[in-house]
Design an enzyme around this catalytic site. Sequence first.
Site, mmCIF file in Angstrom:
data_model
loop_
_atom_site.group_PDB
_atom_site.id
_atom_site.type_symbol
_atom_site.label_atom_id
_atom_site.label_comp_id
_atom_site.label_asym_id
_atom_site.label_seq_id
_atom_site.Cartn_x
_atom_site.Cartn_y
_atom_site.Cartn_z
ATOM 1 N N LYS A 178 63.864 44.727 46.969
ATOM 2 C CA LYS A 178 63.348 44.550 47.618
ATOM 3 C C LYS A 178 63.317 42.646 48.374
ATOM 4 O O LYS A 178 61.837 42.140 47.360
ATOM 5 C CB LYS A 178 61.917 45.251 48.526
ATOM 6 C CG LYS A 178 62.469 45.761 50.454
ATOM 7 C CD LYS A 178 61.655 44.328 50.634
ATOM 8 C CE LYS A 178 60.674 44.146 51.185
ATOM 9 N NZ LYS A 178 60.162 42.725 51.854
ATOM 10 N N GLY A 235 52.027 42.158 45.323
ATOM 11 C CA GLY A 235 51.804 41.416 47.139
ATOM 12 C C GLY A 235 50.154 41.427 47.470
ATOM 13 O O GLY A 235 49.972 42.015 46.939
ATOM 14 N N ARG A 237 47.429 42.810 49.365
ATOM 15 C CA ARG A 237 46.486 44.575 49.619
ATOM 16 C C ARG A 237 46.789 44.996 50.377
ATOM 17 O O ARG A 237 47.489 46.057 50.237
ATOM 18 C CB ARG A 237 45.248 44.297 49.264
ATOM 19 C CG ARG A 237 44.420 45.558 48.640
ATOM 20 C CD ARG A 237 43.557 45.173 48.467
ATOM 21 N NE ARG A 237 42.260 44.357 47.852
ATOM 22 C CZ ARG A 237 41.332 44.560 47.560
ATOM 23 N NH1 ARG A 237 39.820 45.734 47.772
ATOM 24 N NH2 ARG A 237 39.959 43.173 46.840
ATOM 25 N N GLY A 240 50.335 46.557 50.381
ATOM 26 C CA GLY A 240 50.197 47.423 48.735
ATOM 27 C C GLY A 240 49.806 48.684 49.609
ATOM 28 O O GLY A 240 50.637 50.233 48.345
ATOM 29 N N GLU A 257 50.598 45.688 42.244
ATOM 30 C CA GLU A 257 49.786 44.536 41.673
ATOM 31 C C GLU A 257 48.799 44.073 42.693
ATOM 32 O O GLU A 257 49.383 43.420 43.269
ATOM 33 C CB GLU A 257 50.046 43.105 40.999
ATOM 34 C CG GLU A 257 49.324 42.555 40.488
ATOM 35 C CD GLU A 257 49.610 41.345 39.770
ATOM 36 O OE1 GLU A 257 50.912 41.028 38.919
ATOM 37 O OE2 GLU A 257 50.040 39.372 39.868
ATOM 38 N N CYS A 294 47.679 34.876 40.805
ATOM 39 C CA CYS A 294 47.113 36.542 40.627
ATOM 40 C C CYS A 294 46.032 36.189 39.968
ATOM 41 O O CYS A 294 45.040 36.977 40.093
ATOM 42 C CB CYS A 294 47.701 37.300 40.263
ATOM 43 S SG CYS A 294 49.637 37.174 40.122
ATOM 44 N N GLU A 386 39.083 38.630 48.571
ATOM 45 C CA GLU A 386 40.585 37.867 48.434
ATOM 46 C C GLU A 386 40.404 35.979 48.825
ATOM 47 O O GLU A 386 41.176 36.725 49.865
ATOM 48 C CB GLU A 386 41.130 38.634 47.376
ATOM 49 C CG GLU A 386 42.217 36.783 46.432
ATOM 50 C CD GLU A 386 43.418 37.943 45.926
ATOM 51 O OE1 GLU A 386 43.323 37.513 44.909
ATOM 52 O OE2 GLU A 386 44.093 39.184 46.463
#
Lengths: 505, 505
Positions: A178, A235, A237, A240, A257, A294, A386
Amino acid sequence: MSIQPVLIDGAWRASCGSKTFQALNPATQTALPDVYPVSPLSEIEAAVQSAARAAREVSHWPGERFARFLERYAERIESRAAELVSLANQETALPAEPRLARAELPRTTSQLRQAAAAAREGSWLRPIIDTKANIRSVFGPIGPVVVFGPNNFPFAFNGISGGDFAAAVAAGNPVIAKGHSSHPGTTRLFAEEAAHAARETEMPAGFVQLLYRTDHADGERLVSHPLVGATGYTGARETGLVLKAAADRAGKPIYLELSSINPVFILPGALSERASTIADEFTTSCLMGTGQFCTNPGLIFLVAGPEADAFLAAVREKFGAAPVGTLLGEGVLQHLERNVAALRAAGAELVAGGQTGGGKGVSYRNTLLRVSGDKFLAGARELQTEAFGNSSLFVFARDAAQLKELAVVLDGNLTGTVYSATDGRDDALYQQIEPALRGRVGRLLNDKMPTGVAVSPAMNHGGPYPATGHPGFTAVGLPASIRRFTALHCYDNVRPERLPAELRA
Amino acid sequence: MSIQPVLIDGAWRASCGSKTFQALNPATQTALPDVYPVSPLSEIEAAVQSAARAAREVSHWPGERFARFLERYAERIESRAAELVSLANQETALPAEPRLARAELPRTTSQLRQAAAAAREGSWLRPIIDTKANIRSVFGPIGPVVVFGPNNFPFAFNGISGGDFAAAVAAGNPVIAKGHSSHPGTTRLFAEEAAHAARETEMPAGFVQLLYRTDHADGERLVSHPLVGATGYTGARETGLVLKAAADRAGKPIYLELSSINPVFILPGALSERASTIADEFTTSCLMGTGQFCTNPGLIFLVAGPEADAFLAAVREKFGAAPVGTLLGEGVLQHLERNVAALRAAGAELVAGGQTGGGKGVSYRNTLLRVSGDKFLAGARELQTEAFGNSSLFVFARDAAQLKELAVVLDGNLTGTVYSATDGRDDALYQQIEPALRGRVGRLLNDKMPTGVAVSPAMNHGGPYPATGHPGFTAVGLPASIRRFTALHCYDNVRPERLPAELRA
């Protein structure tokens, strides 16, 4: 207006969807010309069915077959390097030189070749033979793997060329990639080469497939599809966690991640000893790639006092003097604006930056925030938001004892770093902080910023939730990263001629 | 009426809860005298905090320390064997001889000793040293582990003495055991010996703890607690899925063994060749322990025809002649009644049994059902309902080709078995069925019923969802089962004297 086709079942075909999108050049803030489709559910279903057929077809193939595909693909990528670098630069504003051409592209082809070597060498299979009980086991492919690539590494983590792709293929799994919506053209070029390489090395039709985009609900259907083996996602949060919930409900492994703010503890002795060097290292690490790593150091812990104040002042000066980079896109900018505001609302004070602009195109000034250890302990959840990009939060602990308390309230992270004096005066404090920090991070560093993620067999690019979904797996480093895309296959009293080759002992 | 204390933070203390429960003797259908507490949230919190302290304290201990505890514990269990067997027999109605005393107890102490050997030998650590990059990694403990034991193995899978317990401890994790409500007395005896052994081998206070029961909502809080590392759960699917959802939401690994109906394909050649032997093997396997094994053969696939009819008739006769065993409790009986009814509602016909009673105490007649392959394909979900106990469903495929279609619609299972002729006439059909079956089961068997789960390093007692939550892990077999309770710890540029011993090369 022609719409780019999707790669399904071994062929480039026109999408049957009606929605489309275009990528933006973040440096010029203008739309790029190509138009890409949003794939509807029927297209997703076709891809999954084809991948499942491919999985059955290759289920007994030796690693050599997958290795040949990966190596041929790496060669083809290299032969199209200039075009990849140019398009990725337009789509992401990441510098063509040295970042894309000399760092990320070689890293990508190297990963593919390391995955090929791991597939050929086969140590990930870990065969166990119990001749007395006549029971044998070996790891095998888990089934079709869906890979969602992130925005910040258009090559090395791309769904159709990056680390998850390489690891899934090395284990013998078909991949449904994707693409990330911010760099569909880069992804298309990779997919063209992957498709050629697959044909040249006689892989089955559905072994490598590409969808550019799906609706969110269809993405959830994809990761929870009964015929999908597992998903790799790198990608944001929020997205995800939605995919994780869908996959979890269906009992489908998903490796994520998601986010990491990478705490760095600078102990008092280190600060006395080499503040200036550390300030340089920190500034370089935090602003590299406009902070869009990251493993960006987003949270710095110091013991309050004149030396800490002087350190922050020095970093502030460097942040002001450093050029402001272009961000990957409007989404990153909005996220950064929102989350710097959230940190301020939670009690952090702005020290530098904190405003949109200052660089070419989509940009945000190099930003520093500060907060006391007491406030951090009181609002630990909010203050661990973050702020992905060129921003970092300094936490000033009351005293050395409070540093330890701060380590205990940390969320899961990819990395955790401790700078300490070389003469041993920080050692007792290190011993107090280490057990708490060790349990909260995948990679523990000493005296070195965490940004670089070496493709080493010993690397762990992983860590406890919410950095990833499980602390036992790494997304970088071969052959270890292959383990995520495998199932344990046991053979009990199975006739010798029916056993996989590695169990016929 | 005195209420049994709980084991928290190294001491037996009176529960602060107000609810209690008693176990029933399933053979006599009378309540056993001891009264056990339902632990409230404050008690759960105390246990978790104590376990987290213990985890930090032992984080750098060598495997030898955990090995000594496990071995001493195994010795203590043996010295109390008669009492354990007698109480477990009262609580579960499982035969004292040979099942409890000669099979399950030795299996349990052997598992503890194998776990000790694995802790001492340390191969699960898998250290990787990259001296060039100065990066090292090693597996380490994941943090406090919660273990929920099932009803059907009061020793070998007990939360405080079974395989999950042994594996979690071998990796250096404290365990909070949640006893099964059907055998609290057995669990208490184990916990007493575990507490003694822990003291004798100088383990920290919260290393081994026991709660007998919690409310469901508190169980969800326990598995999702921020300080818990992971959970192991063996038991009913419904409860397991509720715990899984809670753990998943919190990003906490949970390993589940939920349900499995263990498909057995008897190919036409095998049936012609040795129907009578297979009927014997099947009957023994299906009725052993009143069918209360996770690996009980609950689904038999045959090609319709006179030989299949004769086979079913022979099995029916054996089922009628065999004694009806006592079930583990009222809950198992109700589940069996409900799910046999569900299978019938989905189109299965009753061939034998299907009624409550027939044995001593809580019992249900030895039961056989049948359905056509066409109906199975049409109602595959409902017809894969697990009827845990002495019951099995025969599926009569239209022809050999349909057997392959049937394999494709199977859910994830712990095991899958194929019986084939010894002269090769079934080999082509085997090759067609195997790829689909292989992907749906953890352990593939030939010519052997799946009930026995050898404690072999090559064993896989696991499989795809819904048999478990992840196809890459096994709950039985050392050292492989340890892997579930570990986190990957990477050390990047960490000073040599600060590295774990196994990384100091």
